[in-house]
Design a protein around this motif. Sequence first.
Motif, mmCIF file in Angstrom:
data_model
loop_
_atom_site.group_PDB
_atom_site.id
_atom_site.type_symbol
_atom_site.label_atom_id
_atom_site.label_comp_id
_atom_site.label_asym_id
_atom_site.label_seq_id
_atom_site.Cartn_x
_atom_site.Cartn_y
_atom_site.Cartn_z
ATOM 1 N N LEU A 169 0.829 -1.213 0.000
ATOM 2 C CA LEU A 169 0.000 0.000 0.000
ATOM 3 C C LEU A 169 0.860 1.258 0.000
ATOM 4 O O LEU A 169 0.526 2.251 -0.661
ATOM 5 C CB LEU A 169 -0.921 -0.006 1.220
ATOM 6 C CG LEU A 169 -1.903 1.163 1.335
ATOM 7 C CD1 LEU A 169 -2.842 1.179 0.139
ATOM 8 C CD2 LEU A 169 -2.690 1.058 2.639
ATOM 9 N N PHE A 170 1.982 1.203 0.718
ATOM 10 C CA PHE A 170 2.898 2.340 0.710
ATOM 11 C C PHE A 170 3.424 2.601 -0.692
ATOM 12 O O PHE A 170 3.474 3.749 -1.158
ATOM 13 C CB PHE A 170 4.063 2.071 1.668
ATOM 14 C CG PHE A 170 5.179 3.070 1.566
ATOM 15 C CD1 PHE A 170 5.031 4.351 2.061
ATOM 16 C CD2 PHE A 170 6.379 2.739 0.944
ATOM 17 C CE1 PHE A 170 6.060 5.280 1.962
ATOM 18 C CE2 PHE A 170 7.400 3.649 0.834
ATOM 19 C CZ PHE A 170 7.242 4.925 1.345
ATOM 20 N N GLY A 171 3.816 1.516 -1.395
ATOM 21 C CA GLY A 171 4.289 1.680 -2.762
ATOM 22 C C GLY A 171 3.204 2.222 -3.672
ATOM 23 O O GLY A 171 3.475 3.048 -4.561
ATOM 24 N N THR A 172 1.954 1.785 -3.447
ATOM 25 C CA THR A 172 0.837 2.269 -4.267
ATOM 26 C C THR A 172 0.585 3.751 -4.042
ATOM 27 O O THR A 172 0.402 4.519 -4.992
ATOM 28 C CB THR A 172 -0.433 1.465 -3.940
ATOM 29 O OG1 THR A 172 -0.215 0.097 -4.303
ATOM 30 C CG2 THR A 172 -1.629 2.002 -4.714
ATOM 31 N N VAL A 173 0.549 4.146 -2.785
ATOM 32 C CA VAL A 173 0.317 5.568 -2.461
ATOM 33 C C VAL A 173 1.410 6.439 -3.061
ATOM 34 O O VAL A 173 1.138 7.503 -3.642
ATOM 35 C CB VAL A 173 0.237 5.757 -0.938
ATOM 36 C CG1 VAL A 173 0.214 7.242 -0.586
ATOM 37 C CG2 VAL A 173 -1.004 5.065 -0.381
ATOM 38 N N TRP A 174 2.643 5.989 -2.934
ATOM 39 C CA TRP A 174 3.764 6.772 -3.480
ATOM 40 C C TRP A 174 3.674 6.865 -5.009
ATOM 41 O O TRP A 174 3.892 7.930 -5.581
ATOM 42 C CB TRP A 174 5.075 6.122 -3.065
ATOM 43 C CG TRP A 174 6.287 6.927 -3.446
ATOM 44 C CD1 TRP A 174 7.006 6.848 -4.594
ATOM 45 C CD2 TRP A 174 6.886 7.962 -2.664
ATOM 46 N NE1 TRP A 174 8.029 7.746 -4.590
ATOM 47 C CE2 TRP A 174 7.986 8.454 -3.416
ATOM 48 C CE3 TRP A 174 6.623 8.512 -1.419
ATOM 49 C CZ2 TRP A 174 8.811 9.456 -2.949
ATOM 50 C CZ3 TRP A 174 7.451 9.522 -0.947
ATOM 51 C CH2 TRP A 174 8.523 9.977 -1.714
ATOM 52 N N GLY A 175 3.351 5.747 -5.662
ATOM 53 C CA GLY A 175 3.253 5.748 -7.113
ATOM 54 C C GLY A 175 2.118 6.624 -7.613
ATOM 55 O O GLY A 175 2.283 7.377 -8.596
ATOM 56 N N ILE A 176 0.948 6.563 -6.972
ATOM 57 C CA ILE A 176 -0.193 7.396 -7.380
ATOM 58 C C ILE A 176 0.105 8.868 -7.138
ATOM 59 O O ILE A 176 -0.263 9.737 -7.938
ATOM 60 C CB ILE A 176 -1.461 6.948 -6.638
ATOM 61 C CG1 ILE A 176 -1.888 5.561 -7.127
ATOM 62 C CG2 ILE A 176 -2.591 7.950 -6.840
ATOM 63 C CD1 ILE A 176 -3.089 4.994 -6.407
ATOM 64 N N MET A 177 0.776 9.155 -6.018
ATOM 65 C CA MET A 177 1.144 10.542 -5.731
ATOM 66 C C MET A 177 2.048 11.102 -6.834
ATOM 67 O O MET A 177 1.830 12.220 -7.319
ATOM 68 C CB MET A 177 1.858 10.612 -4.379
ATOM 69 C CG MET A 177 2.267 12.025 -3.963
ATOM 70 S SD MET A 177 3.169 12.029 -2.395
ATOM 71 C CE MET A 177 4.684 11.177 -2.873
ATOM 72 N N ASN A 178 3.025 10.323 -7.262
ATOM 73 C CA ASN A 178 3.910 10.775 -8.336
ATOM 74 C C ASN A 178 3.155 10.936 -9.650
ATOM 75 O O ASN A 178 3.424 11.851 -10.438
ATOM 76 C CB ASN A 178 5.065 9.788 -8.523
ATOM 77 C CG ASN A 178 6.087 9.885 -7.402
ATOM 78 O OD1 ASN A 178 6.173 10.897 -6.717
ATOM 79 N ND2 ASN A 178 6.863 8.830 -7.221
ATOM 80 N N ALA A 179 2.187 10.031 -9.898
ATOM 81 C CA ALA A 179 1.412 10.114 -11.132
ATOM 82 C C ALA A 179 0.601 11.400 -11.180
ATOM 83 O O ALA A 179 0.532 12.073 -12.220
ATOM 84 C CB ALA A 179 0.491 8.896 -11.242
ATOM 85 N N PHE A 180 -0.018 11.775 -10.068
ATOM 86 C CA PHE A 180 -0.818 13.000 -10.045
ATOM 87 C C PHE A 180 0.044 14.255 -10.046
ATOM 88 O O PHE A 180 -0.364 15.301 -10.575
ATOM 89 C CB PHE A 180 -1.745 13.003 -8.836
ATOM 90 C CG PHE A 180 -3.001 12.202 -9.048
ATOM 91 C CD1 PHE A 180 -4.037 12.707 -9.828
ATOM 92 C CD2 PHE A 180 -3.151 10.950 -8.494
ATOM 93 C CE1 PHE A 180 -5.184 11.978 -10.042
ATOM 94 C CE2 PHE A 180 -4.299 10.206 -8.702
ATOM 95 C CZ PHE A 180 -5.323 10.716 -9.484
ATOM 96 N N ILE A 181 1.236 14.154 -9.445
ATOM 97 C CA ILE A 181 2.156 15.300 -9.507
ATOM 98 C C ILE A 181 2.570 15.551 -10.948
ATOM 99 O O ILE A 181 2.594 16.695 -11.425
ATOM 100 C CB ILE A 181 3.392 15.041 -8.614
ATOM 101 C CG1 ILE A 181 3.002 15.101 -7.134
ATOM 102 C CG2 ILE A 181 4.481 16.068 -8.914
ATOM 103 C CD1 ILE A 181 4.137 14.749 -6.194
ATOM 104 N N ALA A 182 2.892 14.458 -11.682
ATOM 105 C CA ALA A 182 3.262 14.591 -13.088
ATOM 106 C C ALA A 182 2.083 15.077 -13.914
ATOM 107 O O ALA A 182 2.247 15.844 -14.879
ATOM 108 C CB ALA A 182 3.773 13.243 -13.621
ATOM 109 N N LEU A 183 0.871 14.647 -13.532
ATOM 110 C CA LEU A 183 -0.328 15.063 -14.260
ATOM 111 C C LEU A 183 -0.588 16.553 -14.095
ATOM 112 O O LEU A 183 -1.074 17.225 -15.016
ATOM 113 C CB LEU A 183 -1.538 14.258 -13.758
ATOM 114 C CG LEU A 183 -2.834 14.397 -14.549
ATOM 115 C CD1 LEU A 183 -2.648 13.878 -15.965
ATOM 116 C CD2 LEU A 183 -3.953 13.630 -13.852
#
Length: 231
Positions: free
Chosen positions: A143-157
């Motif tokens: 879940l930590f990896g998922t949260v971090w990955g989604i956070m980076n995806a939205f930052i890039a978005l």
Amino acid sequence: MSADMSFIGLFLQASLLVKAVMLLLLALSIISWAMIFQRSSILSKAHKDSRSFEDRFWSGVELANLYHEVSHKIGESNASESVFKAGFKEFARMRKTPHCSPEAIMDATHRAMRVSMSREVDKLESHLPFLATVGSISPYIGLFGTVWGIMNAFIALGEVKQATLSMVAPGIAEALIATAMGLFAAIPAVIAYNRFSNRVEKIENGMINFMEEFSSIIHRQAIAKIEKGGE
């Protein structure tokens, strides 16, 4: 160019931290499966060997002869054999003690068997805490990896003027893989831990029953020796 949506492609596209999380979960899963196969083999052998020894015990063989046979056995003794050896050795030692009551003999014998049984249970439970730990923490690591990955995806978005689903989908997909891997590592570990704990408990209960039955036999022998000595 369309993003590679395969597992390998998503892994390669993931950030360094998400890759580290995935590799950690993969390592935990591999170690867990190795321990699962090992514990399964050991517990199956322990149950089979204990049943075999108890059949030998109840076959009518003299206890002294059985003790000599078990003591000179090549290889490691199984759980029931270890309990029997500890109990009979203490019983034989206490029986040679002058003016020793049957109660004192049985108390010392029972203590020796309890200590031996505790050691055997500790051996059987080896690695089970690791499986419990993997089962409890793996989903949170994923879940930590998922949260971090989604956070980076939205930052890039947020850095582009026009957002599309094709732009955010790969980032979210690679993040969700971490959660899937966490569950993949946790579920077998939890199932194996519960199953092995139950099997260890059954073996332990079998040893307890054997101890009580063995205690009854040597208690009668202790009383017979005292009565014979008093004649």
